[in-house]
Design a protein around this motif. Structure first.
Motif, PDB file in Angstrom:
ATOM      1  N   GLY A 228       0.788  -1.213   0.000  1.00  0.00           N
ATOM      2  CA  GLY A 228       0.000   0.000   0.000  1.00  0.00           C
ATOM      3  C   GLY A 228       0.826   1.272   0.000  1.00  0.00           C
ATOM      4  N   GLY A 229       2.117   1.127   0.238  1.00  0.00           N
ATOM      5  CA  GLY A 229       2.998   2.280   0.284  1.00  0.00           C
ATOM      6  C   GLY A 229       3.486   2.719  -1.089  1.00  0.00           C
ATOM      7  N   SER A 230       4.395   3.689  -1.075  1.00  0.00           N
ATOM      8  CA  SER A 230       4.899   4.275  -2.315  1.00  0.00           C
ATOM      9  C   SER A 230       6.414   4.360  -2.293  1.00  0.00           C
ATOM     10  N   LEU A 231       6.984   4.320  -3.477  1.00  0.00           N
ATOM     11  CA  LEU A 231       8.402   4.564  -3.688  1.00  0.00           C
ATOM     12  C   LEU A 231       8.573   5.312  -5.000  1.00  0.00           C
ATOM     13  N   ARG A 232       9.636   6.077  -5.089  1.00  0.00           N
ATOM     14  CA  ARG A 232       9.967   6.754  -6.335  1.00  0.00           C
ATOM     15  C   ARG A 232      11.372   6.366  -6.756  1.00  0.00           C
ATOM     16  N   LEU A 233      11.476   5.740  -7.877  1.00  0.00           N
ATOM     17  CA  LEU A 233      12.767   5.372  -8.436  1.00  0.00           C
ATOM     18  C   LEU A 233      13.261   6.458  -9.380  1.00  0.00           C
ATOM     19  N   SER A 234      14.569   6.650  -9.384  1.00  0.00           N
ATOM     20  CA  SER A 234      15.200   7.597 -10.300  1.00  0.00           C
ATOM     21  C   SER A 234      16.275   6.874 -11.090  1.00  0.00           C
ATOM     22  N   CYS A 235      16.528   7.367 -12.282  1.00  0.00           N
ATOM     23  CA  CYS A 235      17.593   6.807 -13.113  1.00  0.00           C
ATOM     24  C   CYS A 235      18.252   7.957 -13.858  1.00  0.00           C
ATOM     25  N   ALA A 236      19.523   8.165 -13.574  1.00  0.00           N
ATOM     26  CA  ALA A 236      20.279   9.231 -14.218  1.00  0.00           C
ATOM     27  C   ALA A 236      21.142   8.648 -15.324  1.00  0.00           C
TER      28      ALA A 236
ATOM     29  N   TYR B 188      12.057   8.842 -14.063  1.00  0.00           N
ATOM     30  CA  TYR B 188      11.526   8.494 -12.754  1.00  0.00           C
ATOM     31  C   TYR B 188      10.424   7.445 -12.908  1.00  0.00           C
ATOM     32  N   LEU B 189      10.229   6.693 -11.838  1.00  0.00           N
ATOM     33  CA  LEU B 189       9.101   5.777 -11.776  1.00  0.00           C
ATOM     34  C   LEU B 189       8.458   5.956 -10.405  1.00  0.00           C
ATOM     35  N   GLN B 190       7.318   6.608 -10.389  1.00  0.00           N
ATOM     36  CA  GLN B 190       6.555   6.768  -9.155  1.00  0.00           C
ATOM     37  C   GLN B 190       5.664   5.549  -8.999  1.00  0.00           C
ATOM     38  N   MET B 191       5.845   4.854  -7.900  1.00  0.00           N
ATOM     39  CA  MET B 191       5.111   3.618  -7.653  1.00  0.00           C
ATOM     40  C   MET B 191       4.229   3.792  -6.429  1.00  0.00           C
ATOM     41  N   ASN B 192       2.933   3.728  -6.641  1.00  0.00           N
ATOM     42  CA  ASN B 192       1.949   3.865  -5.569  1.00  0.00           C
ATOM     43  C   ASN B 192       1.174   2.567  -5.393  1.00  0.00           C
ATOM     44  N   SER B 193       0.519   2.455  -4.261  1.00  0.00           N
ATOM     45  CA  SER B 193      -0.303   1.261  -3.974  1.00  0.00           C
ATOM     46  C   SER B 193       0.489  -0.024  -4.246  1.00  0.00           C
ATOM     47  N   LEU B 194       1.685  -0.058  -3.709  1.00  0.00           N
ATOM     48  CA  LEU B 194       2.572  -1.192  -3.973  1.00  0.00           C
ATOM     49  C   LEU B 194       2.018  -2.480  -3.369  1.00  0.00           C
ATOM     50  N   LYS B 195       2.290  -3.569  -4.079  1.00  0.00           N
ATOM     51  CA  LYS B 195       1.829  -4.891  -3.670  1.00  0.00           C
ATOM     52  C   LYS B 195       3.043  -5.813  -3.493  1.00  0.00           C
ATOM     53  N   PRO B 196       2.919  -6.857  -2.689  1.00  0.00           N
ATOM     54  CA  PRO B 196       4.049  -7.795  -2.535  1.00  0.00           C
ATOM     55  C   PRO B 196       4.543  -8.341  -3.868  1.00  0.00           C
ATOM     56  N   GLU B 197       3.670  -8.511  -4.819  1.00  0.00           N
ATOM     57  CA  GLU B 197       4.079  -9.038  -6.125  1.00  0.00           C
ATOM     58  C   GLU B 197       4.871  -8.027  -6.953  1.00  0.00           C
ATOM     59  N   ASP B 198       4.991  -6.798  -6.471  1.00  0.00           N
ATOM     60  CA  ASP B 198       5.860  -5.829  -7.131  1.00  0.00           C
ATOM     61  C   ASP B 198       7.319  -5.988  -6.700  1.00  0.00           C
ATOM     62  N   THR B 199       7.561  -6.852  -5.720  1.00  0.00           N
ATOM     63  CA  THR B 199       8.922  -7.083  -5.249  1.00  0.00           C
ATOM     64  C   THR B 199       9.790  -7.612  -6.381  1.00  0.00           C
ATOM     65  N   ALA B 200      10.909  -6.923  -6.622  1.00  0.00           N
ATOM     66  CA  ALA B 200      11.798  -7.295  -7.726  1.00  0.00           C
ATOM     67  C   ALA B 200      12.998  -6.359  -7.729  1.00  0.00           C
TER      68      ALA B 200
END
Length: 116
Positions: free
Chosen positions: A15-23, A78-90
């Motif tokens: 249910g949480g969020s993360l934001r990935l960045s790639c330079a 960037y990749l803003q990831m909201n409503s994260l689920k266990p199956e998003d683990t990777a």
């Protein structure tokens, strides 16, 4: 030397969020993508965007929850990831390419772990 360096991964509860960045450095790409690889599975496409930001596409499992964006002046995607689920683990990989469908350069990856 061409480099794609990801950051922003970590451990988050469902249910949480993360934001990935790639330079990106060393060259200019026409498009950027995010891919992921879960343990025991093949690498799969997540999202992609053109350098101008005018066109984006997503895999069905993340559409509506993840948003890809680009800052072309900073050569950063960037990749803003909201409503994260266990199956998003990777491990999430950034990619650079000349089209929104084909990518030839890859970052080292950043781990995203979603706990239930």
């Amino acid at each position: 030397q061409v480099q794609l360096v990801e950051s922003g991964g970590g451990l988050v509860q469902a249910g949480g969020s993360l934001r990935l960045s790639c330079a990106a450095s060393g060259r200019t790409f026409s498009s950027y993508g995010w891919f992921r690889q879960a343990p025991g599975k093949e690498r799969e496409f997540v999202a992609a965007i053109t350098r101008s930001g005018s066109r984006a596409r997503y895999t069905d499992s993340v559409r509506g929850r993840f948003t890809i964006s680009v800052d072309s002046a900073k050569n950063t995607v960037y990749l803003q990831m909201n409503s994260l689920k266990p199956e998003d683990t990777a491990v999430y990989y950034c990619a650079g390419g000349m089209t929104i469908m084909v990518f030839g350069f890859w970052g080292q990856g950043t781990q995203v772990t979603v706990s239930s």
